[in-house]
Design a protein around this motif. Structure first.
Motif, PDB file in Angstrom:
ATOM      1  N   MET A   1     -16.633  10.676  71.498  1.00  0.00           N
ATOM      2  CA  MET A   1     -15.488  10.460  72.361  1.00  0.00           C
ATOM      3  C   MET A   1     -15.595  11.338  73.608  1.00  0.00           C
ATOM      4  O   MET A   1     -16.154  12.424  73.570  1.00  0.00           O
ATOM      5  N   ALA A   2     -15.030  10.871  74.694  1.00  0.00           N
ATOM      6  CA  ALA A   2     -15.132  11.592  75.959  1.00  0.00           C
ATOM      7  C   ALA A   2     -14.241  12.823  75.955  1.00  0.00           C
ATOM      8  O   ALA A   2     -13.242  12.899  75.236  1.00  0.00           O
ATOM      9  N   ASP A   3     -14.626  13.820  76.768  1.00  0.00           N
ATOM     10  CA  ASP A   3     -13.768  14.971  77.020  1.00  0.00           C
ATOM     11  C   ASP A   3     -12.591  14.488  77.866  1.00  0.00           C
ATOM     12  O   ASP A   3     -12.782  14.076  79.015  1.00  0.00           O
ATOM     13  N   PRO A   4     -11.336  14.537  77.342  1.00  0.00           N
ATOM     14  CA  PRO A   4     -10.192  13.999  78.089  1.00  0.00           C
ATOM     15  C   PRO A   4     -10.009  14.662  79.446  1.00  0.00           C
ATOM     16  O   PRO A   4      -9.642  14.006  80.417  1.00  0.00           O
ATOM     17  N   LEU A   5     -10.302  15.963  79.527  1.00  0.00           N
ATOM     18  CA  LEU A   5     -10.117  16.668  80.798  1.00  0.00           C
ATOM     19  C   LEU A   5     -11.115  16.177  81.829  1.00  0.00           C
ATOM     20  O   LEU A   5     -10.760  15.912  82.984  1.00  0.00           O
ATOM     21  N   MET A   6     -12.385  15.991  81.397  1.00  0.00           N
ATOM     22  CA  MET A   6     -13.410  15.507  82.325  1.00  0.00           C
ATOM     23  C   MET A   6     -13.065  14.103  82.805  1.00  0.00           C
ATOM     24  O   MET A   6     -13.160  13.790  83.998  1.00  0.00           O
ATOM     25  N   GLY A  39     -18.604   9.951  81.188  1.00  0.00           N
ATOM     26  CA  GLY A  39     -18.463  10.332  79.790  1.00  0.00           C
ATOM     27  C   GLY A  39     -17.481   9.498  78.998  1.00  0.00           C
ATOM     28  O   GLY A  39     -17.190   9.812  77.844  1.00  0.00           O
ATOM     29  N   GLU A  40     -16.996   8.400  79.569  1.00  0.00           N
ATOM     30  CA  GLU A  40     -15.931   7.621  78.941  1.00  0.00           C
ATOM     31  C   GLU A  40     -16.453   6.265  78.472  1.00  0.00           C
ATOM     32  O   GLU A  40     -17.242   5.615  79.158  1.00  0.00           O
ATOM     33  N   VAL A  41     -15.988   5.836  77.284  1.00  0.00           N
ATOM     34  CA  VAL A  41     -16.259   4.496  76.776  1.00  0.00           C
ATOM     35  C   VAL A  41     -14.954   3.706  76.839  1.00  0.00           C
ATOM     36  O   VAL A  41     -13.988   4.037  76.152  1.00  0.00           O
ATOM     37  N   VAL A  42     -14.944   2.682  77.690  1.00  0.00           N
ATOM     38  CA  VAL A  42     -13.752   1.847  77.870  1.00  0.00           C
ATOM     39  C   VAL A  42     -14.011   0.488  77.218  1.00  0.00           C
ATOM     40  O   VAL A  42     -14.973  -0.203  77.580  1.00  0.00           O
ATOM     41  N   ALA A 205     -22.598   9.352  81.772  1.00  0.00           N
ATOM     42  CA  ALA A 205     -22.475   7.954  82.181  1.00  0.00           C
ATOM     43  C   ALA A 205     -21.123   7.397  81.751  1.00  0.00           C
ATOM     44  O   ALA A 205     -20.429   7.964  80.899  1.00  0.00           O
ATOM     45  N   GLY A 206     -20.762   6.279  82.349  1.00  0.00           N
ATOM     46  CA  GLY A 206     -19.587   5.537  81.908  1.00  0.00           C
ATOM     47  C   GLY A 206     -20.037   4.297  81.161  1.00  0.00           C
ATOM     48  O   GLY A 206     -21.113   3.756  81.438  1.00  0.00           O
ATOM     49  N   VAL A 207     -19.226   3.846  80.208  1.00  0.00           N
ATOM     50  CA  VAL A 207     -19.583   2.689  79.389  1.00  0.00           C
ATOM     51  C   VAL A 207     -18.408   1.722  79.333  1.00  0.00           C
ATOM     52  O   VAL A 207     -17.267   2.142  79.098  1.00  0.00           O
ATOM     53  N   VAL A 208     -18.704   0.438  79.568  1.00  0.00           N
ATOM     54  CA  VAL A 208     -17.724  -0.631  79.344  1.00  0.00           C
ATOM     55  C   VAL A 208     -18.213  -1.437  78.147  1.00  0.00           C
ATOM     56  O   VAL A 208     -19.323  -1.968  78.157  1.00  0.00           O
ATOM     57  N   PHE A 209     -17.391  -1.501  77.115  1.00  0.00           N
ATOM     58  CA  PHE A 209     -17.779  -2.104  75.839  1.00  0.00           C
ATOM     59  C   PHE A 209     -16.852  -3.277  75.540  1.00  0.00           C
ATOM     60  O   PHE A 209     -15.646  -3.100  75.358  1.00  0.00           O
ATOM     61  N   ILE A 210     -17.432  -4.495  75.508  1.00  0.00           N
ATOM     62  CA  ILE A 210     -16.656  -5.699  75.207  1.00  0.00           C
ATOM     63  C   ILE A 210     -17.028  -6.165  73.809  1.00  0.00           C
ATOM     64  O   ILE A 210     -18.204  -6.377  73.504  1.00  0.00           O
ATOM     65  N   LEU A 214     -12.843  -5.278  66.170  1.00  0.00           N
ATOM     66  CA  LEU A 214     -11.856  -4.251  66.502  1.00  0.00           C
ATOM     67  C   LEU A 214     -12.132  -2.941  65.786  1.00  0.00           C
ATOM     68  O   LEU A 214     -11.820  -1.864  66.321  1.00  0.00           O
ATOM     69  N   ASP A 215     -12.700  -2.980  64.595  1.00  0.00           N
ATOM     70  CA  ASP A 215     -13.039  -1.734  63.896  1.00  0.00           C
ATOM     71  C   ASP A 215     -14.081  -0.956  64.694  1.00  0.00           C
ATOM     72  O   ASP A 215     -14.042   0.287  64.730  1.00  0.00           O
ATOM     73  N   GLU A 216     -15.010  -1.662  65.333  1.00  0.00           N
ATOM     74  CA  GLU A 216     -16.003  -0.992  66.162  1.00  0.00           C
ATOM     75  C   GLU A 216     -15.358  -0.365  67.390  1.00  0.00           C
ATOM     76  O   GLU A 216     -15.739   0.731  67.810  1.00  0.00           O
ATOM     77  N   VAL A 217     -14.382  -1.049  67.956  1.00  0.00           N
ATOM     78  CA  VAL A 217     -13.670  -0.509  69.114  1.00  0.00           C
ATOM     79  C   VAL A 217     -12.967   0.792  68.745  1.00  0.00           C
ATOM     80  O   VAL A 217     -13.026   1.786  69.488  1.00  0.00           O
ATOM     81  N   LEU A 218     -12.300   0.799  67.604  1.00  0.00           N
ATOM     82  CA  LEU A 218     -11.598   2.011  67.158  1.00  0.00           C
ATOM     83  C   LEU A 218     -12.574   3.161  66.934  1.00  0.00           C
ATOM     84  O   LEU A 218     -12.249   4.324  67.177  1.00  0.00           O
ATOM     85  N   GLU A 219     -13.777   2.840  66.480  1.00  0.00           N
ATOM     86  CA  GLU A 219     -14.774   3.864  66.201  1.00  0.00           C
ATOM     87  C   GLU A 219     -15.399   4.428  67.468  1.00  0.00           C
ATOM     88  O   GLU A 219     -15.676   5.634  67.553  1.00  0.00           O
ATOM     89  N   LEU A 220     -15.613   3.583  68.484  1.00  0.00           N
ATOM     90  CA  LEU A 220     -16.447   3.973  69.623  1.00  0.00           C
ATOM     91  C   LEU A 220     -15.677   4.316  70.887  1.00  0.00           C
ATOM     92  O   LEU A 220     -16.059   5.233  71.621  1.00  0.00           O
ATOM     93  N   ALA A 221     -14.610   3.587  71.191  1.00  0.00           N
ATOM     94  CA  ALA A 221     -13.997   3.639  72.524  1.00  0.00           C
ATOM     95  C   ALA A 221     -12.989   4.780  72.663  1.00  0.00           C
ATOM     96  O   ALA A 221     -12.348   5.193  71.699  1.00  0.00           O
TER      97      ALA A 221
END
Length: 520
Positions: A1-6, A39-42, A205-210, A214-221
């Motif tokens: 998971m990304a650093d929220p502050l960054m 550093g974010e996975v959206v 890097a930034g990541v856009v994940f489509i 949904l279980d994968e989204v909860l795990e990764l994003a």
């Protein structure tokens, strides 16, 4: 998971504002705005046809956005980049993978390096093959890199596309956009991919994940953006969401779980297989009855992905006997399979299930034109259009345009057409291979309803799937394959996802005695 502050303080690597896209008769995107930080996975979610793939294709240059759309790409210092530098900062894994089927893995990877400016560099065959094997090995795969990728399995093709997208990053402050990257992958491959994505994000890097999983989204994003009918309807941190909440956001309503009841009694035998062998399958036997749904599970390489096309004649069968209603089926003859009353929904709909350039009407009626023929072989267009409209209503196709080429529909709507064209012929045997792969929760529920309707009409259904939840939800019994052989048969009353996973991975301590001739 990304650093929220960054993520909160850094300038976005990718900023989209007011993105719209209009096709003839369709507003695919309507004023969409989105930011992706270092550093974010959206995760971008939405039902089929919500605009997710259109967004990715605009960023990749496949489509051009409507006037007024703003797209900005920045580096880690927050400076705007443009032109070729901006394009090199975006890396894509498309839903259709974008591979050249007639080229080898080595050559497909070479196309990527050529695009980065190495087109005139000397090609050293042995070195390029070694490099290709190393890239593929990062994902735990062992495949022949000299084969045309059109001969690889869907999962292997996906790994090639992923390896290509992650190859040769010149800076860490890039953006990786993945459109349904796990649709053809099993658990171990998904784990390897997620580890690679996390490393990419951790480097800045930034990541856009489509994804529809949904279980994968909860795990990764880190954050979820939900599209519905081309508009952003929600944007929330993943920590604030659960599976059911995401389903409601995507569909705009709650979707009930599919409830399957056990059949009271078996119908007559319809499909009989005895000692079927070929490729990785060895000695497969089963009797499938009218009104019965039998599942086949197993990890990639178990033979599960080869069974349905082999029965249909699309893959060679080296041994064994197959009968439909007591009549032996000629091996490797798809026409004979169709004439026997067999229908096949393949795992790769784009390559094997439909003709993408043809319209919905043309695809729907293609398997059975005889009832539409009139004197001198003339096709009754009025009757054809009437039947097409009926099936469009039955499957809930969106948009309900019978003349629109299938390539312009979303994946879920394409899959509805594949299923409808075979249900129209009222098959005796319905072979389903990953029928809901890459479709959203709403389309999945609609496809389940169609499969259950076929069962009620007396079809014998064979469901080959890597989705254990799907097997548990739909099947009267499930056969688990490992190394090409049946290792367990699980009756309806004992079906659980945990049991199937244990069987698929070979976690049982002792072999069971099984009988595949009669349903429980």
């Amino acid at each position: 998971m990304a650093d929220p502050l960054m993520a909160a303080t850094a300038a976005p690597l990718l900023r989209i504002e007011g993105m719209s896209k209009t096709f003839p008769g369709l507003k695919a995107l309507d004023d969409v705005s989105l930011e992706v930080h270092p550093g974010e996975v959206v995760a971008v979610l939405g039902h089929n046809g919500s605009g997710k793939s259109t967004l990715v294709k605009i960023l990749a240059g496949v489509h051009q956005a409507d006037p007024g759309t703003v797209v900005e790409v920045r580096d880690a210092a927050g400076e705007l980049v443009a032109g070729a530098v901006a394009r090199e900062g975006l890396h894509f894994i498309h839903q259709d993978l974008g591979l050249a089927d007639i080229l080898t893995t080595v050559e497909n990877l070479g196309l990527h390096t050529s695009a980065r400016g190495r087109a005139f560099a000397p090609v050293r065959g042995a070195a390029e093959r070694r490099r290709a094997r190393q890239l593929i090995a990062r994902f735990g795969a062992d495949l022949d890199v000299t084969l045309p990728v059109g001969r690889l399995s869907p999962a292997q093709r996906t790994i090639v596309a992923i390896a290509r997208a992650l190859d040769g990053w010149t800076r860490p402050d890039n953006v990786l956009l993945l459109d349904e990257p796990t649709a053809a992958l099993h658990g171990d491959e998904v784990h390897v991919l997620f580890e690679a994505i996390r490393r990419v994000a951790a480097s800045g890097a930034g990541v856009v994940f489509i994804s529809h999983r949904l279980d994968e989204v909860l795990e990764l994003a880190d954050r979820v953006v939900v599209l519905r009918d081309g508009r952003v309807v929600a944007e929330q941190a993943t920590s604030e969401l659960d599976h059911d909440t995401m389903v409601t956001l995507i569909a705009g309503r709650e979707i009930a779980e599919t409830a399957i009841t056990k059949r009271d009694e078996a119908g007559e035998p319809v499909l009989t297989m005895a000692g079927v062998s070929g490729a990785e399958i060895s000695g497969f036997s089963l009797t499938l009855h009218a009104g019965e749904i039998v599942g086949v599970g197993g990890i990639l390489g178990s033979g599960r992905e080869q069974l349905a096309p082999m029965l249909f004649g699309a893959l060679p069968r080296s041994g064994g006997r197959v009968e439909v209603d007591g009549r032996e089926l000629i091996p490797d003859d798809t026409l004979a399979a169709i004439e026997s009353g067999m229908a096949y929904v393949p795992a790769d709909r784009r390559r094997s299930g439909v003709v993408m350039e043809m319209s919905v009407r043309e695809n729907l009626t293609l398997p059975l034109l005889r009832p539409l023929r009139r004197s001198f072989g003339r096709l009754d267009r009025r009757a054809e259009r009437a039947q097409t409209r009926t099936w469009i209503r039955t499957v809930g196709l969106r948009p309900p345009n019978p003349e629109q080429p299938l390539k312009l529909f979303s994946g879920g709507n394409q899959q509805k057409v594949v299923l409808a064209k075979w249900l129209r012929v009222r098959p005796r045997v319905l072979l389903l291979d990953e029928p809901t792969q890459g479709v959203d929760v709403g389309a999945k529920a609609a496809i389940y309803d169609l499969v259950l309707a076929a069962r009620r009409d007396g079809a014998a259904v064979l469901l080959c799937s890597s989705d254990t939840k799907e097997l548990v939800s739909l099947c009267d019994r499930v056969l688990v394959l490992k190394d090409g052989r049946v290792v367990n048969e699980v009756p309806r009353e004992s079906l659980t996802e945990e049991q199937l996973v244990r069987d698929e991975l070979g976690l049982q301590t002792a072999a069971r005695g099984i009988s595949t001739n009669e349903p429980e």
